[in-house]
Design a protein around this motif. Sequence first.
Motif, PDB file in Angstrom:
ATOM      1  N   ALA A 110       0.869  -1.256  -0.074  1.00 42.22           N
ATOM      2  CA  ALA A 110      -0.039   0.109  -0.105  1.00 42.22           C
ATOM      3  C   ALA A 110       0.983   1.288  -0.092  1.00 42.22           C
ATOM      4  O   ALA A 110       0.585   2.079  -0.702  1.00 42.22           O
ATOM      5  N   ASN A 111       1.896   1.354   0.851  1.00 42.33           N
ATOM      6  CA  ASN A 111       2.912   2.510   0.902  1.00 42.33           C
ATOM      7  C   ASN A 111       3.509   2.647  -0.568  1.00 42.33           C
ATOM      8  O   ASN A 111       3.704   3.754  -0.990  1.00 42.33           O
ATOM      9  N   VAL A 112       3.785   1.887  -0.989  1.00 46.35           N
ATOM     10  CA  VAL A 112       4.485   1.880  -2.424  1.00 46.35           C
ATOM     11  C   VAL A 112       3.561   2.279  -3.346  1.00 46.35           C
ATOM     12  O   VAL A 112       3.760   3.154  -4.264  1.00 46.35           O
ATOM     13  N   LEU A 113       2.626   1.653  -3.534  1.00 49.96           N
ATOM     14  CA  LEU A 113       1.284   2.137  -4.141  1.00 49.96           C
ATOM     15  C   LEU A 113       0.924   3.636  -4.273  1.00 49.96           C
ATOM     16  O   LEU A 113       1.025   4.399  -5.102  1.00 49.96           O
ATOM     17  N   LEU A 114       0.700   4.052  -2.912  1.00 49.96           N
ATOM     18  CA  LEU A 114       0.352   5.269  -2.584  1.00 49.96           C
ATOM     19  C   LEU A 114       1.592   6.376  -3.151  1.00 49.96           C
ATOM     20  O   LEU A 114       1.209   7.372  -3.473  1.00 49.96           O
ATOM     21  N   ARG A 115       2.659   5.835  -2.869  1.00 46.92           N
ATOM     22  CA  ARG A 115       3.733   6.804  -2.986  1.00 46.92           C
ATOM     23  C   ARG A 115       4.336   6.769  -4.736  1.00 46.92           C
ATOM     24  O   ARG A 115       4.184   8.219  -4.955  1.00 46.92           O
ATOM     25  N   TYR A 116       4.158   5.836  -5.278  1.00 47.21           N
ATOM     26  CA  TYR A 116       4.560   5.813  -6.644  1.00 47.21           C
ATOM     27  C   TYR A 116       3.399   6.302  -7.861  1.00 47.21           C
ATOM     28  O   TYR A 116       3.623   6.861  -8.625  1.00 47.21           O
ATOM     29  N   ALA A 117       2.353   5.712  -7.383  1.00 52.86           N
ATOM     30  CA  ALA A 117       1.060   6.067  -8.142  1.00 52.86           C
ATOM     31  C   ALA A 117       0.366   7.118  -7.885  1.00 52.86           C
ATOM     32  O   ALA A 117      -0.136   8.021  -8.776  1.00 52.86           O
ATOM     33  N   PHE A 118       0.417   7.663  -6.789  1.00 50.29           N
ATOM     34  CA  PHE A 118      -0.539   8.886  -6.163  1.00 50.29           C
ATOM     35  C   PHE A 118       0.222  10.032  -5.673  1.00 50.29           C
ATOM     36  O   PHE A 118      -0.082  10.901  -5.193  1.00 50.29           O
ATOM     37  N   SER A 119       1.714   9.783  -5.619  1.00 47.69           N
ATOM     38  CA  SER A 119       2.520  10.606  -4.963  1.00 47.69           C
ATOM     39  C   SER A 119       1.937  11.180  -3.488  1.00 47.69           C
ATOM     40  O   SER A 119       2.151  12.372  -3.004  1.00 47.69           O
ATOM     41  N   TYR A 120       1.667  10.096  -2.808  1.00 47.41           N
ATOM     42  CA  TYR A 120       1.185  10.497  -1.587  1.00 47.41           C
ATOM     43  C   TYR A 120       1.563   9.394  -0.389  1.00 47.41           C
ATOM     44  O   TYR A 120       1.961   8.267  -0.881  1.00 47.41           O
ATOM     45  N   GLY A 121       1.926   9.752   0.587  1.00 44.90           N
ATOM     46  CA  GLY A 121       2.188   8.808   1.735  1.00 44.90           C
ATOM     47  C   GLY A 121       1.751   9.276   3.027  1.00 44.90           C
ATOM     48  O   GLY A 121       1.402  10.536   3.465  1.00 44.90           O
ATOM     49  N   PHE A 122       1.937   8.396   3.980  1.00 43.79           N
ATOM     50  CA  PHE A 122       1.857   8.564   5.400  1.00 43.79           C
ATOM     51  C   PHE A 122       2.948   8.214   6.153  1.00 43.79           C
ATOM     52  O   PHE A 122       3.356   7.156   6.188  1.00 43.79           O
ATOM     53  N   ILE A 123       3.203   9.199   6.988  1.00 39.08           N
ATOM     54  CA  ILE A 123       4.605   8.793   8.027  1.00 39.08           C
ATOM     55  C   ILE A 123       4.034   7.518   8.884  1.00 39.08           C
ATOM     56  O   ILE A 123       4.924   6.621   8.904  1.00 39.08           O
ATOM     57  N   TRP A 124       3.024   7.709   9.274  1.00 41.03           N
ATOM     58  CA  TRP A 124       2.551   6.587  10.273  1.00 41.03           C
ATOM     59  C   TRP A 124       2.668   5.357   9.690  1.00 41.03           C
ATOM     60  O   TRP A 124       3.108   4.113  10.147  1.00 41.03           O
ATOM     61  N   ALA A 125       2.251   5.297   8.230  1.00 42.06           N
ATOM     62  CA  ALA A 125       2.336   3.749   7.691  1.00 42.06           C
ATOM     63  C   ALA A 125       3.841   3.585   7.353  1.00 42.06           C
ATOM     64  O   ALA A 125       3.958   2.277   7.445  1.00 42.06           O
ATOM     65  N   GLN A 126       4.621   4.476   7.322  1.00 37.28           N
ATOM     66  CA  GLN A 126       5.953   3.773   7.023  1.00 37.28           C
ATOM     67  C   GLN A 126       6.659   3.462   8.083  1.00 37.28           C
ATOM     68  O   GLN A 126       7.333   2.379   8.158  1.00 37.28           O
ATOM     69  N   GLU A 127       6.254   3.966   9.216  1.00 42.86           N
ATOM     70  CA  GLU A 127       6.575   3.790  10.611  1.00 42.86           C
ATOM     71  C   GLU A 127       6.238   2.242  11.082  1.00 42.86           C
ATOM     72  O   GLU A 127       6.588   1.406  11.682  1.00 42.86           O
ATOM     73  N   LEU A 128       4.637   2.107  10.637  1.00 45.76           N
ATOM     74  CA  LEU A 128       4.097   0.832  11.034  1.00 45.76           C
ATOM     75  C   LEU A 128       4.702  -0.467  10.377  1.00 45.76           C
ATOM     76  O   LEU A 128       4.993  -1.733  11.120  1.00 45.76           O
ATOM     77  N   GLU A 129       5.588  -0.246   9.134  1.00 42.79           N
ATOM     78  CA  GLU A 129       6.369  -1.238   8.608  1.00 42.79           C
ATOM     79  C   GLU A 129       7.478  -1.882   9.600  1.00 42.79           C
ATOM     80  O   GLU A 129       7.761  -3.060   9.852  1.00 42.79           O
ATOM     81  N   TRP A 130       8.459  -0.920  10.167  1.00 44.88           N
ATOM     82  CA  TRP A 130       9.348  -1.334  11.083  1.00 44.88           C
ATOM     83  C   TRP A 130       8.532  -1.875  12.368  1.00 44.88           C
ATOM     84  O   TRP A 130       9.106  -2.694  13.159  1.00 44.88           O
ATOM     85  N   HIS A 131       7.374  -1.163  12.934  1.00 44.86           N
ATOM     86  CA  HIS A 131       6.822  -1.766  13.937  1.00 44.86           C
ATOM     87  C   HIS A 131       6.294  -3.136  13.884  1.00 44.86           C
ATOM     88  O   HIS A 131       6.314  -3.966  14.842  1.00 44.86           O
ATOM     89  N   ILE A 132       5.891  -3.655  12.836  1.00 44.01           N
ATOM     90  CA  ILE A 132       5.523  -4.735  12.527  1.00 44.01           C
ATOM     91  C   ILE A 132       6.955  -5.838  12.248  1.00 44.01           C
ATOM     92  O   ILE A 132       6.812  -6.914  12.442  1.00 44.01           O
ATOM     93  N   PHE A 133       7.885  -5.131  11.601  1.00 48.08           N
ATOM     94  CA  PHE A 133       8.859  -5.921  11.264  1.00 48.08           C
ATOM     95  C   PHE A 133       9.833  -6.390  12.523  1.00 48.08           C
ATOM     96  O   PHE A 133      10.453  -7.595  12.654  1.00 48.08           O
TER      97      PHE A 133
END
Length: 164
Positions: A32-55
């Motif tokens: 979802a982060n990749v899709l939002l960033r490259y397809a819509f030029s939009y992103g959420f900081i919390w979603a990026q942080e969620l990646e390492w919180h899950i990792f």
Amino acid sequence: MEKLAHGIDAFVDLVGRATSWLALGIALVMGANVLLRYAFSYGFIWAQELEWHIFVPICLFGMSYALLHGEHVRVDVLFQYYTPRNKHLVEVISAFISMAFCVIVIWLSIPYVYQSWSIGEGTANPGGIDYRYIVKSLIPIGFAILFLQSLSEAIKNYIAMRRA
């Protein structure tokens, strides 16, 4: 002792299987982060942080699960030429080294986690995920589980070594 080892194995297997579902979660979040960033030029900081919180739990709990199922890294260059008894002896020694390493990491991480809890550590990023102290708490927990699995491996290999 064999019963203790099997109990530890069952616990680690349960934790590992439960944690494995987080791999699906991280794949969905990253996609979802990749899709939002490259397809819509939009992103959420919390979603990026969620990646390492899950990792974090995937890594910390996954290492015990990998050890249980023999999926850890082992250098077999010399190991393959050892007798079965010597192989088990090497495994017992390795398990004790692993347990010592776990104790050191747990010992050193406790003040780190305590400090994080005492200040209610959160993110430095605006719009990020707070409660970073909860994620940091997984460090000693993950290494405690690895300690238990290493103890189980030491017991199983000691028993096998005596039978060989």
